[in-house]
Design an enzyme around this catalytic site. Structure first.
Site, PDB file in Angstrom:
ATOM      1  N   HIS A 205     -10.913  -1.390   4.987  1.00 58.72           N
ATOM      2  CA  HIS A 205     -10.627  -0.925   6.351  1.00 58.72           C
ATOM      3  C   HIS A 205     -11.224   0.447   6.658  1.00 58.72           C
ATOM      4  O   HIS A 205     -10.978   0.979   7.727  1.00 58.72           O
ATOM      5  CB  HIS A 205      -9.107  -0.883   6.539  1.00 58.72           C
ATOM      6  N   ASP A 206     -11.953   1.024   5.726  1.00 51.10           N
ATOM      7  CA  ASP A 206     -12.491   2.369   5.938  1.00 51.10           C
ATOM      8  C   ASP A 206     -14.007   2.413   6.115  1.00 51.10           C
ATOM      9  O   ASP A 206     -14.592   3.496   6.121  1.00 51.10           O
ATOM     10  CB  ASP A 206     -12.129   3.273   4.741  1.00 51.10           C
TER      11      ASP A 206
ATOM     12  N   ASP B 106       0.857  -1.177   0.000  1.00 54.47           N
ATOM     13  CA  ASP B 106       0.000   0.000   0.000  1.00 54.47           C
ATOM     14  C   ASP B 106       0.898   1.233   0.000  1.00 54.47           C
ATOM     15  O   ASP B 106       1.515   1.560   1.019  1.00 54.47           O
ATOM     16  CB  ASP B 106      -0.842  -0.054   1.287  1.00 54.47           C
TER      17      ASP B 106
ATOM     18  N   ASP C 299      -2.793   4.519  -2.519  1.00 49.75           N
ATOM     19  CA  ASP C 299      -3.700   5.281  -1.669  1.00 49.75           C
ATOM     20  C   ASP C 299      -4.148   6.573  -2.384  1.00 49.75           C
ATOM     21  O   ASP C 299      -3.329   7.238  -3.021  1.00 49.75           O
ATOM     22  CB  ASP C 299      -2.945   5.626  -0.370  1.00 49.75           C
TER      23      ASP C 299
ATOM     24  N   GLU D  10      -6.667   3.322  -5.340  1.00 47.90           N
ATOM     25  CA  GLU D  10      -7.808   3.767  -4.572  1.00 47.90           C
ATOM     26  C   GLU D  10      -8.238   5.080  -5.223  1.00 47.90           C
ATOM     27  O   GLU D  10      -7.701   6.143  -4.923  1.00 47.90           O
ATOM     28  CB  GLU D  10      -7.476   3.994  -3.100  1.00 47.90           C
TER      29      GLU D  10
HETATM   30  C1  NOJ Z   1      -7.408   6.130   2.245  1.00 50.82           C
HETATM   31  C2  NOJ Z   1      -7.089   5.089   3.253  1.00 50.82           C
HETATM   32  O1  NOJ Z   1      -7.738   3.900   2.890  1.00 50.82           O
HETATM   33  C3  NOJ Z   1      -7.531   5.631   4.584  1.00 50.82           C
HETATM   34  O2  NOJ Z   1      -7.464   4.653   5.583  1.00 50.82           O
HETATM   35  C4  NOJ Z   1      -6.678   6.834   4.904  1.00 50.82           C
HETATM   36  O3  NOJ Z   1      -7.161   7.446   6.063  1.00 50.82           O
HETATM   37  C5  NOJ Z   1      -6.701   7.849   3.775  1.00 50.82           C
HETATM   38  N1  NOJ Z   1      -6.568   7.256   2.476  1.00 50.82           N
HETATM   39  C6  NOJ Z   1      -5.564   8.832   3.908  1.00 50.82           C
HETATM   40  O4  NOJ Z   1      -4.355   8.203   3.600  1.00 50.82           O
END
Ligand code: NOJ
Ligand code: MG
Length: 540
Positions: free
Chosen positions: A328-329, A105, A207, A266
């Site tokens: 995870h978000d 990542d 990311d 992402e």
């Molecule tokens: C996306 C990530 O998945 C998240 O966990 C993070 O807080 C933000 N990007 C900032 O890096």
């Protein structure tokens, strides 16, 4: 295209490991790289394995943990809590020995405010690294340069007393954005990617890759309706800028020099068209892009069908779709999609969908045993978003609790108190127990992954929605070289019928897999009956 010719990342199944929560080998309550090595049998290389093909590891780099590792203070080493570079090499070797690929990542948009680059940058206005970050004067005394908001909360600009300017951060103030227009900063970031490719990694999850550039003139975003300040802007100037594509093309050419290397972005937007734009012409930017549509859907056959069709239409001809239901978000999907219904049965239907659509599936650790969105008590919260907005349910700790291996202490995750408490479901919901139960969700995932591997039409076949299904059923056909596989998903708690006579081909359909009821039987194409919350995979 024959299966052998298609790259591994089109055929394979990814598994996202939240490293801090997967397995702790040294008894400090924090998951680590050795812990992953010890549990690889769960994933690949043994008869009882899930059978996934690739791992995505959430950030393993040194971090002050303002944002749980997404605030990186050194992009080319491993955080001591997770191990060292030698442990990483050992993990990579052991994965490759089992035929498992590993992607890292990479957080390219920002660094930690404790990164040596930022420490230098903020030290004086004439420091050589000043321009590596986005520094600006305010528009008036006490007023930040513009109205951009941080995704996390508040203004995206923080005033720095020492040099009397503001710096930009799309996320937390502890995560200053890199200035991607600065050639030296850009080179340093791309070199960090090369560092890992040279070490043998198979690629990257990138990311917030659509946040790299900001509008050069810092124009304010137009307003729109929304439920919190960040959503009340139309993000046309602070993300998805045209210059991002140029960086991706360069990154792609770097990866292309490493046979088989891939990157999944992402693409953090609610507009799938924006996400798809990062696939370029299908061969010159990202290999795969995440589409957040699935994560926003409620449990509805029509919704998922619409998302799939929209995504299929947006993917460039030479590109390839990807799907995920949890990460995870966000709250885990068994909880999100399970409300007001049989959550366990729906999780089975969702698994069949994820693993039979045309596109690369991404699983999130623990979904294979149906780990729920956990209720983490206020005093134990670690996610800054969760802490700030408590009791609003926007925090992300609920999806980050320890992997539930056994019914033993701390769910078999660690011998010590874990960094986040294990969900209370672990005594009944754990890997050990589900392994022994042929009807468990874990065994459904295993069978699905095996079936997918044995069935080229499921890996690479075309997709088309099937008519003839009653309301509440999502039915589609996957087809490759005359081999046809039909997938029927009943999103309702009632019996449903599907008429498959409109399908091409002749002869009876054989049941390859059913989430409930018998398999192996032949069925009459004129009237296929689905039980409540049942998924069927048929072939002819
Ligand atoms: C996306 C990530 O998945 C998240 O966990 C993070 O807080 C933000 N990007 C900032 O890096
Ligand atoms: Mg940026």
């Amino acid at each position: 295209m024959g299966t052998e010719e298609a790259p591994w990342w089109k055929r394979g199944v990814f598994y996202q490991i939240y490293v801090r929560s997967f397995a702790d080998s040294d008894g400090d309550g924090i998951g680590d790289l050795r812990g992953i090595i010890e549990h690889l049998d769960h994933l690949a290389g043994s008869p009882q394995s899930l059978g996934v093909d690739a791992l995505w590891l959430t950030p393993i780099f040194p971090s002050p943990l303002a944002d749980c590792g997404y605030d990186v203070s050194d992009h080319t080493s491993v955080d001591p809590a997770y191990g060292g570079l030698d442990d990483f090499d050992a993990l990579l070797d052991e994965c490759h020995r089992r035929g498992l690929k590993v992607i890292l990542d990479m957080v390219l948009n920002h660094t930690s405010c404790e990164h040596p680059w930022f420490l230098e940058s903020r030290s004086s206005r004439d420091n050589p690294k000043r321009d590596w970050y986005v520094w600006r004067d305010g528009r008036a005394p006490g007023k930040p340069p513009n109205r951009w908001r941080s995704v996390m909360e508040g203004s995206a600009w923080t005033w720095d007393e020492r040099t009397g300017q503001y710096y930009y951060h799309a996320f937390l103030p502890q995560q200053p954005d890199i200035n991607w227009r600065n050639p030296a900063a850009r080179r340093a970031m791309l070199d960090a990617c090369r560092f890992w490719l040279d070490r043998g990694v198979d690629g990257f999850r990138l990311d917030v890759i659509n946040y790299l550039h900001e509008d050069e003139l810092l124009r304010d975003n137009p307003r729109r309706m929304g439920w919190r300040p960040y959503e009340m802007q139309k993000h046309i100037y602070d993300r998805c800028r045209p210059e991002d594509h140029e960086v991706l093309r360069e990154l792609r050419s770097i990866l292309d020099a490493y046979p088989g290397a891939m990157m999944v972005g992402e693409t953090f937007t609610d507009d799938p068209a924006e996400a798809a734009s990062y696939l370029g012409n299908g061969t010159d930017e990202l290999h795969l892009a995440f589409n957040f549509d699935f994560a926003a859907n409620r449990w509805s056959a029509a919704r998922f069908r619409r998302s799939v069709e929209r995504w299929e239409a947006l993917i460039p001809e030479k590109g390839w779709p990807a799907y995920f239901l949890s990460n995870h978000d966000m709250p885990r999907h068994i909880t999100r999609l399970g409300i007001l219904g049989d959550a366990e049965a729906r999780a089975g239907v969702a698994a069949v969908m994820l693993l039979t659509l045309r596109g690369t599936p991404f699983l999130y650790y623990g979904e294979e045993i149906g780990m729920p969105a956990s209720r983490v008590p206020r005093g134990k919260l670690r996610d800054p978003v969760g802490i700030r907005f408590w009791p609003l349910p926007v925090g992300r700790d609920c999806a980050r609790t320890p992997m539930q291996w056994t019914a033993g202490e701390h769910a078999g995750f660690s011998t010590a108190e874990p960094w986040l408490p294990a969900d209370k479901s672990f005594p009944v919901r754990n890997v050990e127990r589900q392994r022994k139960d042929p009807h468990s969700l874990l065994n459904l995932y295993r069978r699905l992954i095996r079936l997918r591997k044995e069935t080229p039409a499921l890996q690479l076949g075309s997709y088309r929605a099937l008519p003839g299904a009653e309301k509440g059923v999502f039915a589609y056909l996957r087809e490759l070289g005359g081999h046809r596989v039909a997938v029927l998903l009943n999103f309702t708690p009632r019996d449903r019928r599907v008429d498959l006579r409109g399908c091409p081909g002749k002869g009876a359909w054989r049941v390859l897999l059913s989430t409930r009821g018998p398999e192996g039987a032949e069925t009459d194409p004129a009237e296929i009956r689905l039980l409540p919350d049942q998924a069927l995979i048929l072939s002819r």
